[in-house]
Design a protein around this motif. Structure first.
Motif, PDB file in Angstrom:
ATOM      1  N   THR A 106       3.128   3.220  -3.224  1.00 25.74           N
ATOM      2  CA  THR A 106       2.056   3.433  -2.257  1.00 25.74           C
ATOM      3  C   THR A 106       1.902   2.156  -1.440  1.00 25.74           C
ATOM      4  O   THR A 106       2.151   1.053  -1.949  1.00 25.74           O
ATOM      5  N   PRO A 107       1.538   2.246  -0.169  1.00 24.02           N
ATOM      6  CA  PRO A 107       1.438   1.054   0.673  1.00 24.02           C
ATOM      7  C   PRO A 107       0.411   0.050   0.144  1.00 24.02           C
ATOM      8  O   PRO A 107      -0.671   0.424  -0.310  1.00 24.02           O
TER       9      PRO A 107
ATOM     10  N   PRO B  60      -1.537  -3.966   1.007  1.00 18.05           N
ATOM     11  CA  PRO B  60      -2.160  -4.609   2.163  1.00 18.05           C
ATOM     12  C   PRO B  60      -1.166  -5.209   3.157  1.00 18.05           C
ATOM     13  O   PRO B  60      -1.490  -5.336   4.331  1.00 18.05           O
TER      14      PRO B  60
ATOM     15  N   TYR C 247      -0.875   0.664   5.449  1.00 16.75           N
ATOM     16  CA  TYR C 247      -2.177   0.214   4.932  1.00 16.75           C
ATOM     17  C   TYR C 247      -3.066  -0.241   6.091  1.00 16.75           C
ATOM     18  O   TYR C 247      -4.264   0.070   6.131  1.00 16.75           O
TER      19      TYR C 247
ATOM     20  N   SER D 125      -6.583   1.582   6.982  1.00 17.84           N
ATOM     21  CA  SER D 125      -7.781   0.745   6.921  1.00 17.84           C
ATOM     22  C   SER D 125      -8.509   0.750   8.252  1.00 17.84           C
ATOM     23  O   SER D 125      -9.742   0.748   8.302  1.00 17.84           O
TER      24      SER D 125
ATOM     25  N   LEU E 184      -8.587   2.584   0.125  1.00 14.63           N
ATOM     26  CA  LEU E 184      -7.199   2.719  -0.291  1.00 14.63           C
ATOM     27  C   LEU E 184      -6.958   2.144  -1.682  1.00 14.63           C
ATOM     28  O   LEU E 184      -7.777   1.397  -2.209  1.00 14.63           O
TER      29      LEU E 184
ATOM     30  N   TYR F  30       4.395  -2.815  -0.905  1.00 11.53           N
ATOM     31  CA  TYR F  30       4.424  -1.480  -1.516  1.00 11.53           C
ATOM     32  C   TYR F  30       4.314  -1.624  -3.030  1.00 11.53           C
ATOM     33  O   TYR F  30       5.042  -2.394  -3.643  1.00 11.53           O
TER      34      TYR F  30
END
Length: 226
Positions: A109-110, A112, A117, A121, A127, A136
């Motif tokens: 999952t992505p 920061p 992300y 955001s 998230l 990732y």
């Protein structure tokens, strides 16, 4: 070049060098070949935006390098305006937990330090947590269940799209690009997740959130429209 597997090239590859040659890369993925390109005298532009501001400023640099002129500057300004309008449209909506699951056999999952992300955001979604330097994060379906997102995006085939042909060099048995949304609903590990109970699961193609360009705004517009 990155799209046809430059990472797998032999170290001593050759190019017919043209002074106007330019290669765009993401050094996090193609860092090894960047050295070879530089050694061959080829100009590279390392492009890996984390935020929308990074994306737009990178576009501006590319337009300057390529001499795209006023038309490109106007396009970028239009995209900036579109992003601001999408943010304003999303701001009054109630905050929601969103998770984007990427990959097939190995899931991630992505984090920061990723473009996805940054885009999510920007629209105000909560998230999956991660350290600021992580692009990732490897995850399992159990991690998804623990986070309990209210909206779940999963790499897959957009409803109505034809199944994609296998990309050159792809040997994956279960290709994420062919996944359909019903297969996610049938995943027993996710039966208690809010997104499944509310029917807020969506399969998304690469063109929406995995390409650093204008299509990212199309994906954001689609997401706000949900």
């Amino acid at each position: 070049l990155a799209g046809i597997g430059l990472r797998g090239m032999r170290p001593n590859f050759e190019f017919t060098i043209n002074p106007r040659t330019l290669v765009l890369i993401d050094s996090r993925l193609q860092g090894g070949c960047a050295k070879e390109l530089k050694r061959a005298g080829i100009r590279i532009f390392d492009f890996f935006p984390f935020t929308l501001d990074d994306l737009f400023s990178g576009m501006e640099e590319i337009s300057c390098i390529t001499g795209a002129g006023d038309a490109a500057r106007q396009l970028i300004e239009d995209l900036r305006t579109k992003a601001k309008n999408l943010s304003a449209e999303a701001k009054p909506l109630p905050p929601r937990k969103l998770m984007f699951v990427m990959g097939g056999e190995a899931l991630s999952t992505p984090g920061p330090a990723s473009m996805q992300y940054g885009a999510f955001s920007y629209l105000g979604f909560e998230l999956y947590p991660g350290a600021c330097h992580i692009s990732y994060t490897p995850i399992t379906w159990d991690d998804v269940a623990c986070f309990d997102p209210e909206i779940l995006l999963v790499c897959g085939r957009f409803p109505g799209d034809e199944e994609r042909k296998r990309c050159h060099g792809c040997h994956m048995k279960n290709r994420p690009c062919t996944r359909d949304v019903e297969s996610v609903y049938q995943n027993s590990d996710l039966s208690g997740v809010s997104a499944l109970q509310k029917r807020h699961v969506f399969t998304v193609p690469c063109r929406f959130f995995c390409r650093p360009g204008p299509r990212l705004l199309e994906g954001m517009e689609w997401l706000v429209g949900l």
